[in-house]
Design a protein around this motif. Sequence first.
Motif, PDB file in Angstrom:
ATOM      1  N   UNK A   1       0.832  -1.206   0.000  1.00 51.53           N
ATOM      2  CA  UNK A   1       0.000   0.000   0.000  1.00 51.53           C
ATOM      3  C   UNK A   1       0.862   1.251   0.000  1.00 51.53           C
ATOM      4  N   UNK A   2       0.467   2.194  -0.809  1.00 54.49           N
ATOM      5  CA  UNK A   2       1.068   3.514  -0.814  1.00 54.49           C
ATOM      6  C   UNK A   2       0.301   4.399   0.162  1.00 54.49           C
ATOM      7  N   UNK A   3       1.031   5.234   0.883  1.00 54.76           N
ATOM      8  CA  UNK A   3       0.407   6.140   1.844  1.00 54.76           C
ATOM      9  C   UNK A   3       1.024   7.525   1.712  1.00 54.76           C
ATOM     10  N   UNK A   4       0.247   8.536   2.021  1.00 56.30           N
ATOM     11  CA  UNK A   4       0.735   9.916   1.912  1.00 56.30           C
ATOM     12  C   UNK A   4       0.031  10.811   2.916  1.00 56.30           C
ATOM     13  N   UNK A   5       0.608  11.995   3.115  1.00 55.53           N
ATOM     14  CA  UNK A   5      -0.070  13.001   3.917  1.00 55.53           C
ATOM     15  C   UNK A   5       0.478  13.198   5.311  1.00 55.53           C
ATOM     16  N   UNK A   6       1.558  12.514   5.647  1.00 52.93           N
ATOM     17  CA  UNK A   6       2.131  12.716   6.974  1.00 52.93           C
ATOM     18  C   UNK A   6       3.091  13.900   6.958  1.00 52.93           C
ATOM     19  N   UNK A   7       3.200  14.587   8.100  1.00 53.60           N
ATOM     20  CA  UNK A   7       4.156  15.684   8.212  1.00 53.60           C
ATOM     21  C   UNK A   7       5.591  15.180   8.332  1.00 53.60           C
ATOM     22  N   UNK A   8       5.740  13.926   8.706  1.00 56.55           N
ATOM     23  CA  UNK A   8       7.062  13.360   8.955  1.00 56.55           C
ATOM     24  C   UNK A   8       7.136  11.979   8.336  1.00 56.55           C
ATOM     25  N   UNK A   9       8.321  11.538   7.958  1.00 59.57           N
ATOM     26  CA  UNK A   9       8.466  10.238   7.309  1.00 59.57           C
ATOM     27  C   UNK A   9       8.528   9.134   8.367  1.00 59.57           C
ATOM     28  N   UNK A  10       7.403   8.989   9.018  1.00 60.43           N
ATOM     29  CA  UNK A  10       7.296   8.084  10.138  1.00 60.43           C
ATOM     30  C   UNK A  10       6.875   6.684   9.714  1.00 60.43           C
ATOM     31  N   UNK A  11       7.044   5.719  10.632  1.00 58.18           N
ATOM     32  CA  UNK A  11       6.582   4.358  10.396  1.00 58.18           C
ATOM     33  C   UNK A  11       5.217   4.125  11.051  1.00 58.18           C
ATOM     34  N   UNK A  12       4.594   5.172  11.516  1.00 57.67           N
ATOM     35  CA  UNK A  12       3.324   5.090  12.233  1.00 57.67           C
ATOM     36  C   UNK A  12       2.170   5.123  11.242  1.00 57.67           C
ATOM     37  N   UNK A  13       1.399   4.062  11.194  1.00 51.21           N
ATOM     38  CA  UNK A  13       0.326   3.928  10.216  1.00 51.21           C
ATOM     39  C   UNK A  13      -0.658   5.090  10.281  1.00 51.21           C
ATOM     40  N   UNK A  14      -1.056   5.448  11.474  1.00 49.83           N
ATOM     41  CA  UNK A  14      -2.111   6.451  11.645  1.00 49.83           C
ATOM     42  C   UNK A  14      -1.677   7.862  11.251  1.00 49.83           C
ATOM     43  N   UNK A  15      -0.393   8.054  11.008  1.00 47.84           N
ATOM     44  CA  UNK A  15       0.085   9.384  10.625  1.00 47.84           C
ATOM     45  C   UNK A  15      -0.260   9.737   9.178  1.00 47.84           C
ATOM     46  N   UNK A  16      -0.589   8.739   8.404  1.00 48.48           N
ATOM     47  CA  UNK A  16      -0.849   8.957   6.982  1.00 48.48           C
ATOM     48  C   UNK A  16      -2.355   9.018   6.735  1.00 48.48           C
ATOM     49  N   UNK A  17      -2.793  10.090   6.115  1.00 52.83           N
ATOM     50  CA  UNK A  17      -4.226  10.285   5.944  1.00 52.83           C
ATOM     51  C   UNK A  17      -4.782   9.759   4.634  1.00 52.83           C
ATOM     52  N   UNK A  18      -3.905   9.412   3.726  1.00 50.70           N
ATOM     53  CA  UNK A  18      -4.356   8.986   2.406  1.00 50.70           C
ATOM     54  C   UNK A  18      -3.694   7.657   2.041  1.00 50.70           C
ATOM     55  N   UNK A  19      -4.509   6.770   1.483  1.00 52.18           N
ATOM     56  CA  UNK A  19      -4.037   5.420   1.169  1.00 52.18           C
ATOM     57  C   UNK A  19      -4.523   4.989  -0.205  1.00 52.18           C
ATOM     58  N   UNK A  20      -3.683   4.192  -0.871  1.00 50.31           N
ATOM     59  CA  UNK A  20      -4.121   3.534  -2.084  1.00 50.31           C
ATOM     60  C   UNK A  20      -4.813   2.230  -1.751  1.00 50.31           C
ATOM     61  N   UNK A  21      -5.269   1.548  -2.788  1.00 52.11           N
ATOM     62  CA  UNK A  21      -5.976   0.286  -2.588  1.00 52.11           C
ATOM     63  C   UNK A  21      -5.041  -0.903  -2.554  1.00 52.11           C
ATOM     64  N   UNK A  22      -3.808  -0.705  -2.915  1.00 52.07           N
ATOM     65  CA  UNK A  22      -2.828  -1.774  -2.813  1.00 52.07           C
ATOM     66  C   UNK A  22      -2.556  -2.486  -4.116  1.00 52.07           C
ATOM     67  N   UNK A  23      -1.371  -3.089  -4.173  1.00 56.11           N
ATOM     68  CA  UNK A  23      -0.985  -3.918  -5.304  1.00 56.11           C
ATOM     69  C   UNK A  23      -0.329  -5.182  -4.751  1.00 56.11           C
ATOM     70  N   UNK A  24      -0.681  -6.312  -5.318  1.00 53.70           N
ATOM     71  CA  UNK A  24      -0.221  -7.591  -4.793  1.00 53.70           C
ATOM     72  C   UNK A  24       1.169  -7.924  -5.309  1.00 53.70           C
ATOM     73  N   UNK A  25       2.009  -8.333  -4.382  1.00 52.69           N
ATOM     74  CA  UNK A  25       3.350  -8.838  -4.717  1.00 52.69           C
ATOM     75  C   UNK A  25       3.447 -10.253  -4.183  1.00 52.69           C
ATOM     76  N   UNK A  26       3.754 -11.186  -5.065  1.00 50.27           N
ATOM     77  CA  UNK A  26       3.893 -12.576  -4.675  1.00 50.27           C
ATOM     78  C   UNK A  26       5.269 -13.063  -5.096  1.00 50.27           C
ATOM     79  N   UNK A  27       6.016 -13.583  -4.123  1.00 56.44           N
ATOM     80  CA  UNK A  27       7.365 -14.074  -4.385  1.00 56.44           C
ATOM     81  C   UNK A  27       7.366 -15.587  -4.188  1.00 56.44           C
ATOM     82  N   UNK A  28       7.656 -16.296  -5.227  1.00 60.03           N
ATOM     83  CA  UNK A  28       7.669 -17.755  -5.149  1.00 60.03           C
ATOM     84  C   UNK A  28       9.075 -18.262  -4.808  1.00 60.03           C
ATOM     85  N   UNK A  29       9.108 -19.386  -4.113  1.00 59.17           N
ATOM     86  CA  UNK A  29      10.402 -19.937  -3.682  1.00 59.17           C
ATOM     87  C   UNK A  29      10.944 -20.910  -4.706  1.00 59.17           C
TER      88      UNK A  29
END
Length: 122
Positions: free
Chosen positions: A94-122
């Motif tokens: 998921x892409x996120x944007x809108x935080x004042x700081x480049x934090x790892x805190x989920x709730x700091x970001x007010x805008x989110x995309x819907x996501x893109x799936x990444x699958x890594x096979x062994x």
Amino acid sequence: QVRLVESGGGLVQAGGSLRLSCEASGRTFSRDAMAWFRQAPGKEREFVTAISWSGSTRYADSVKGRFTISRGNAKNTVYLQMNSLKPEDTATYYCAAGSNYYTDYVAAYGYWGRGTQVTVSS
């Protein structure tokens, strides 16, 4: 209306690479941080990496040295270059944007995309 749209996900073998893109529209994020999070089935959403408006970056320990975040010149686009992918990197990213700081805190970001799936096979 603000939209974040991710692209670039897919299926790749372990050791391979993918490049994710996220394009934001509806407002400018040139003075905001942007970030990538991921969520695997049955797990909580976790921080991957973030970048400030000036280019400072932060990475989760699990991806340091393998993933690189960057922003486009217009600052409303963010990229995630993923190298040396592992099966444990499999998740929806998921892409996120809108935080004042480049934090790892989920709730700091007010805008989110819907996501893109990444699958890594062994």
